[in-house]
Design a protein around this motif. Structure first.
Motif, PDB file in Angstrom:
ATOM      1  N   LEU A 375       0.821  -1.209   0.000  1.00 35.09           N
ATOM      2  CA  LEU A 375       0.000   0.000   0.000  1.00 35.09           C
ATOM      3  C   LEU A 375       0.856   1.261   0.000  1.00 35.09           C
ATOM      4  O   LEU A 375       0.375   2.329  -0.401  1.00 35.09           O
ATOM      5  N   ASN A 376       2.099   1.152   0.415  1.00 37.29           N
ATOM      6  CA  ASN A 376       2.991   2.314   0.430  1.00 37.29           C
ATOM      7  C   ASN A 376       3.925   2.319  -0.784  1.00 37.29           C
ATOM      8  O   ASN A 376       3.875   3.218  -1.617  1.00 37.29           O
ATOM      9  N   LYS A 377       4.743   1.293  -0.907  1.00 36.84           N
ATOM     10  CA  LYS A 377       5.766   1.242  -1.951  1.00 36.84           C
ATOM     11  C   LYS A 377       5.185   0.976  -3.328  1.00 36.84           C
ATOM     12  O   LYS A 377       5.731   1.430  -4.343  1.00 36.84           O
ATOM     13  N   HIS A 378       4.066   0.243  -3.401  1.00 36.41           N
ATOM     14  CA  HIS A 378       3.523  -0.167  -4.699  1.00 36.41           C
ATOM     15  C   HIS A 378       2.093   0.324  -4.907  1.00 36.41           C
ATOM     16  O   HIS A 378       1.285  -0.344  -5.558  1.00 36.41           O
ATOM     17  N   SER A 379       1.788   1.473  -4.380  1.00 34.73           N
ATOM     18  CA  SER A 379       0.460   2.050  -4.600  1.00 34.73           C
ATOM     19  C   SER A 379       0.414   2.737  -5.959  1.00 34.73           C
ATOM     20  O   SER A 379       1.435   3.213  -6.480  1.00 34.73           O
ATOM     21  N   LEU A 380      -0.763   2.812  -6.544  1.00 33.27           N
ATOM     22  CA  LEU A 380      -0.929   3.521  -7.810  1.00 33.27           C
ATOM     23  C   LEU A 380      -0.636   5.002  -7.633  1.00 33.27           C
ATOM     24  O   LEU A 380      -0.048   5.640  -8.508  1.00 33.27           O
ATOM     25  N   GLU A 381      -1.020   5.551  -6.497  1.00 35.65           N
ATOM     26  CA  GLU A 381      -0.773   6.972  -6.253  1.00 35.65           C
ATOM     27  C   GLU A 381       0.723   7.281  -6.274  1.00 35.65           C
ATOM     28  O   GLU A 381       1.150   8.281  -6.862  1.00 35.65           O
ATOM     29  N   LYS A 382       1.529   6.429  -5.669  1.00 33.59           N
ATOM     30  CA  LYS A 382       2.977   6.645  -5.645  1.00 33.59           C
ATOM     31  C   LYS A 382       3.555   6.552  -7.056  1.00 33.59           C
ATOM     32  O   LYS A 382       4.335   7.413  -7.479  1.00 33.59           O
TER      33      LYS A 382
END
Length: 411
Positions: A375-382
């Motif tokens: 959810l942090n390293k591989h989020s779409l937002e990131k």
């Protein structure tokens, strides 16, 4: 307004990548998205289809197919330019070396910047990277088509540090800036069904069945044979386990091996997204035993869905999982049938599977940590924000203009 043309590679994770980026940017007010599909066999003529905030542009396949048809690609580029030459702040984003002839033409016609995302590396490079002491004995061969598209690209996106390291090492004369942006994906917010036992029964399993899941293409590089061998090695000690292989491809390569336990090895075929999510929730272990792999979307989905994960220790893929923290990483060994290749060690893979079967509390802990990482390293937002910074840099937008973009919720 940025006018972004995503040239789509309609294959595996590269297609997912383009669709995820298009979805993300379609939620922004100051970016117009065009997804460009070349060599479309289902279209007889040039077609533009509008859906929500995305224009889908389809170029039909040529009557006589050639592997590389410069006339076709140049004609497609000229047609596209004739339709959209009035646009400003144009960026093209290619996703395959096979796009070279097309994007080379559109880059000149639109006089615009080009971004290239490098999704795939051959098994040779994984072996080279994993055997530093032997590098002097391994012949280095470059891919001329890959080299050509990188030469004309203003920025090259690598989806793993391994890919960036390989490009810098082998393609030393490529001047374009090389950056690492890991794949990201919108989290599937499908509500898990209240009675998971009923779901398991609906799919024809017994309540005490413990499912081990592989999801993806059925092809040599995915290491499915090693997974089946590992399963066969432990099946008698764990009579409740079943191996589920979800996906399409080279079934005939695996049926002879699976016949040794055909009642407990299930080939589902291709699953729709909702059904696959059900399997993520039903399974106890997800496994990706690839011979070579980059930033796997299946791995990201499994992590998002809190499915305890085992991967093979191949460069690129091993950047997604920290052994003993966000999953388990099984050993690899030299591939017996492919020179300068790697493959999962089926004996160690069996050990890793047994560990998770016998340590359920630890498996849940690993899955929870992996979920947070995804959810942090591989989020779409990131992924979207980091990619947009590249577009902004190429177009020359100020940070104030970036911050003024309105992004709606992805939920």
């Amino acid at each position: 307004m940025i006018n972004l043309f995503l040239v789509v590679l309609d294959f595996s994770g590269a297609r997912t990548y383009s669709d995820e980026l298009a979805f993300y940017f379609s939620r922004q007010e100051k970016i117009k998205i065009f997804q460009v599909f070349l060599n479309c066999k289902n279209y007889k003529e040039y077609t533009v289809r509008k859906e929500e905030n995305i224009d889908f542009i389809y170029f039909p396949a040529p009557t006589i197919e050639k592997e590389f048809d410069s006339k076709y690609d140049k004609s497609a580029a000229m047609l596209l330019h004739s339709q959209f030459k009035h646009l400003h702040n144009v960026i093209f984003h290619a996703n395959s070396p096979n796009h070279y002839l097309f994007v080379n033409s559109v880059k000149k016609l639109f006089n615009c910047p080009l971004v290239f995302t490098h999704h795939f590396l051959l098994d040779f490079y994984s072996y080279y990277d994993s055997n530093a002491v032997e590098k002097g004995n391994i012949p280095i061969e470059s891919d001329e088509l890959l080299k050509s598209i990188m030469h004309i690209s203003d920025i090259i996106i690598c989806v793993t540090e391994f890919a960036r390291r390989t490009i810098v090492s082998i393609y030393k004369d490529v001047a374009g800036e090389k950056v690492v942006i890991y794949n990201g994906k919108a989290f599937n917010l499908k509500k898990q069904k209240d009675n998971i036992h009923e779901v398991k029964c609906d799919y024809g399993y017994n309540l005490n069945d413990r499912l081990i899941l592989y999801a993806g293409q059925l092809e040599r590089r995915k290491g499915i044979d090693k997974l089946i061998m590992a399963f066969l090695a432990i099946k008698d000690k764990h009579p409740e386990i079943k191996l589920v292989i979800a996906g399409t491809g080279e079934y005939d390569n695996y049926f002879p091996l699976a016949q040794k336990c055909s009642g407990r090895i299930c080939f589902t075929g291709k699953l729709d997204k909702n059904t696959l999510t059900d399997y993520y929730n039903l399974a106890e272990i997800g496994i990706i035993p690839s011979q070579f792999e980059q930033c796997s979307y299946v791995a990201i989905e499994m992590m998002q869905n809190k499915l305890p994960l085992i991967i093979s220790n191949v460069p690129g893929l091993n950047e997604l999982v920290v052994h003993g923290k966000t999953g388990l990483v099984c050993k690899v060994k030299p591939n017996k049938t492919i020179p300068n290749g790697l493959e999962a060690d089926e004996e160690d893979l069996a050990v890793q599977i047994e560990y998770l079967l016998q340590n359920k509390t630890e498996a849940i802990k690993l899955a929870q940590t992996a979920h947070e990482c995804a959810l942090n390293k591989h989020s779409l937002e990131k992924m979207g924000k980091e990619t947009f910074k590249i577009y902004r840099k190429l177009i020359g937008l100020s940070y104030e203009e970036v911050n003024s973009l309105s992004i709606s919720s992805l939920a």
